[in-house]
Design a protein around this motif. Structure first.
Motif, mmCIF file in Angstrom:
data_model
loop_
_atom_site.group_PDB
_atom_site.id
_atom_site.type_symbol
_atom_site.label_atom_id
_atom_site.label_comp_id
_atom_site.label_asym_id
_atom_site.label_seq_id
_atom_site.Cartn_x
_atom_site.Cartn_y
_atom_site.Cartn_z
ATOM 1 N N CYS A 36 0.821 -1.218 0.000
ATOM 2 C CA CYS A 36 0.000 0.000 0.000
ATOM 3 C C CYS A 36 0.851 1.262 0.000
ATOM 4 N N LEU A 37 2.036 1.189 0.598
ATOM 5 C CA LEU A 37 2.906 2.356 0.714
ATOM 6 C C LEU A 37 3.900 2.468 -0.437
ATOM 7 N N GLU A 38 3.824 1.552 -1.375
ATOM 8 C CA GLU A 38 4.768 1.491 -2.493
ATOM 9 C C GLU A 38 4.823 2.798 -3.290
ATOM 10 N N ASP A 39 3.687 3.442 -3.494
ATOM 11 C CA ASP A 39 3.645 4.642 -4.328
ATOM 12 C C ASP A 39 3.729 5.948 -3.551
ATOM 13 N N GLY A 40 3.998 5.867 -2.263
ATOM 14 C CA GLY A 40 4.155 7.085 -1.483
ATOM 15 C C GLY A 40 3.412 7.020 -0.167
ATOM 16 N N PRO A 41 3.569 8.059 0.639
ATOM 17 C CA PRO A 41 2.954 8.098 1.972
ATOM 18 C C PRO A 41 1.429 7.991 1.907
ATOM 19 N N ARG A 42 0.875 7.395 2.947
ATOM 20 C CA ARG A 42 -0.578 7.246 3.064
ATOM 21 C C ARG A 42 -1.009 7.496 4.498
ATOM 22 N N ARG A 43 -2.229 8.010 4.625
ATOM 23 C CA ARG A 43 -2.830 8.174 5.947
ATOM 24 C C ARG A 43 -3.490 6.856 6.358
ATOM 25 N N PHE A 44 -3.735 6.721 7.647
ATOM 26 C CA PHE A 44 -4.376 5.518 8.192
ATOM 27 C C PHE A 44 -5.687 5.240 7.467
ATOM 28 N N SER A 45 -6.488 6.274 7.278
ATOM 29 C CA SER A 45 -7.794 6.087 6.624
ATOM 30 C C SER A 45 -7.638 5.603 5.186
ATOM 31 N N GLU A 46 -6.578 5.990 4.508
ATOM 32 C CA GLU A 46 -6.330 5.507 3.150
ATOM 33 C C GLU A 46 -5.962 4.023 3.167
ATOM 34 N N LEU A 47 -5.175 3.618 4.159
ATOM 35 C CA LEU A 47 -4.777 2.219 4.281
ATOM 36 C C LEU A 47 -5.975 1.321 4.581
ATOM 37 N N ARG A 48 -6.937 1.870 5.303
ATOM 38 C CA ARG A 48 -8.116 1.081 5.689
ATOM 39 C C ARG A 48 -8.955 0.661 4.484
ATOM 40 N N VAL A 49 -8.874 1.387 3.370
ATOM 41 C CA VAL A 49 -9.716 1.061 2.204
ATOM 42 C C VAL A 49 -9.373 -0.330 1.657
ATOM 43 N N PRO A 50 -8.124 -0.595 1.215
ATOM 44 C CA PRO A 50 -7.852 -1.945 0.722
ATOM 45 C C PRO A 50 -7.668 -2.972 1.840
ATOM 46 N N LEU A 51 -7.396 -2.496 3.041
ATOM 47 C CA LEU A 51 -7.180 -3.402 4.175
ATOM 48 C C LEU A 51 -8.418 -3.461 5.071
ATOM 49 N N HIS A 52 -9.581 -3.448 4.451
ATOM 50 C CA HIS A 52 -10.843 -3.408 5.195
ATOM 51 C C HIS A 52 -11.084 -4.644 6.043
ATOM 52 N N ARG A 53 -10.387 -5.749 5.753
ATOM 53 C CA ARG A 53 -10.556 -6.966 6.568
ATOM 54 C C ARG A 53 -9.736 -6.913 7.856
ATOM 55 N N VAL A 54 -8.882 -5.918 8.000
ATOM 56 C CA VAL A 54 -8.041 -5.767 9.184
ATOM 57 C C VAL A 54 -8.754 -4.829 10.151
ATOM 58 N N THR A 55 -8.832 -5.208 11.410
ATOM 59 C CA THR A 55 -9.437 -4.302 12.383
ATOM 60 C C THR A 55 -8.507 -3.115 12.592
ATOM 61 N N PRO A 56 -9.038 -1.961 12.955
ATOM 62 C CA PRO A 56 -8.173 -0.802 13.213
ATOM 63 C C PRO A 56 -7.094 -1.106 14.257
ATOM 64 N N LYS A 57 -7.452 -1.874 15.280
ATOM 65 C CA LYS A 57 -6.486 -2.211 16.333
ATOM 66 C C LYS A 57 -5.308 -3.012 15.761
ATOM 67 N N VAL A 58 -5.602 -4.017 14.958
ATOM 68 C CA VAL A 58 -4.556 -4.860 14.382
ATOM 69 C C VAL A 58 -3.737 -4.070 13.364
ATOM 70 N N LEU A 59 -4.375 -3.213 12.587
ATOM 71 C CA LEU A 59 -3.637 -2.375 11.636
ATOM 72 C C LEU A 59 -2.673 -1.461 12.388
ATOM 73 N N THR A 60 -3.132 -0.880 13.473
ATOM 74 C CA THR A 60 -2.263 -0.028 14.300
ATOM 75 C C THR A 60 -1.081 -0.826 14.838
ATOM 76 N N GLN A 61 -1.343 -2.026 15.326
ATOM 77 C CA GLN A 61 -0.257 -2.867 15.840
ATOM 78 C C GLN A 61 0.751 -3.210 14.740
ATOM 79 N N SER A 62 0.265 -3.517 13.561
ATOM 80 C CA SER A 62 1.155 -3.848 12.443
ATOM 81 C C SER A 62 1.982 -2.639 12.031
ATOM 82 N N LEU A 63 1.346 -1.482 11.966
ATOM 83 C CA LEU A 63 2.084 -0.255 11.618
ATOM 84 C C LEU A 63 3.166 0.042 12.652
ATOM 85 N N ARG A 64 2.844 -0.120 13.919
ATOM 86 C CA ARG A 64 3.843 0.113 14.971
ATOM 87 C C ARG A 64 5.005 -0.865 14.868
#
Length: 121
Positions: A36-64
């Motif tokens: 998702c970050l291949e083409d440049g910086p993204r906000r959390f809300s942008e990442l949530r679009v293709p990663l809709h199967r990931v809960t916000p909590k798990v996405l936050t943990q993965s980003l950290r």
């Protein structure tokens, strides 16, 4: 902020070869975040679009975890509106080529991987 095309919602649909990779880059979602970050910086809300199967909590943990490992950077912008962006570091960018080859491998072995998973059910 540079204008980038939005990430497609179906970027990682159920038939994506990356979901069949029998090996992981970090946790279950790390390789997808890197893509998702291949083409440049993204906000959390942008990442949530293709990663809709990931809960916000798990996405936050993965980003950290990716940030802790030096693969992504987190930048907080204060003006004009507060926002946070995630971007690949040079180390994270170095993962793109092996990740590309891993996805190609999964696409080439798609039928074998599906058959093996169905036999194990």
């Amino acid at each position: 902020m540079t204008h980038r095309e939005p990430l497609p919602a179906d970027m990682f649909d159920e038939l994506c070869p990356s979901s069949l990779l029998p090996f992981r880059f970090g946790d279950k979602w790390s390789a997808l975040i890197v893509r998702c970050l291949e083409d440049g910086p993204r906000r959390f809300s942008e990442l949530r679009v293709p990663l809709h199967r990931v809960t916000p909590k798990v996405l936050t943990q993965s980003l950290r975890a990716l940030e802790r490992d030096g693969l992504i950077s987190r930048t907080a912008h204060a003006d004009p509106r507060p926002r946070v962006e995630y971007a690949l570091t040079p180390l994270g960018r170095s993962m793109l080529e092996p990740l590309y080859f891993a996805c190609e491998w999964a696409a080439e072995h798609w039928d074998e991987l599906i058959d093996a998973r169905e036999r194990s059910l």
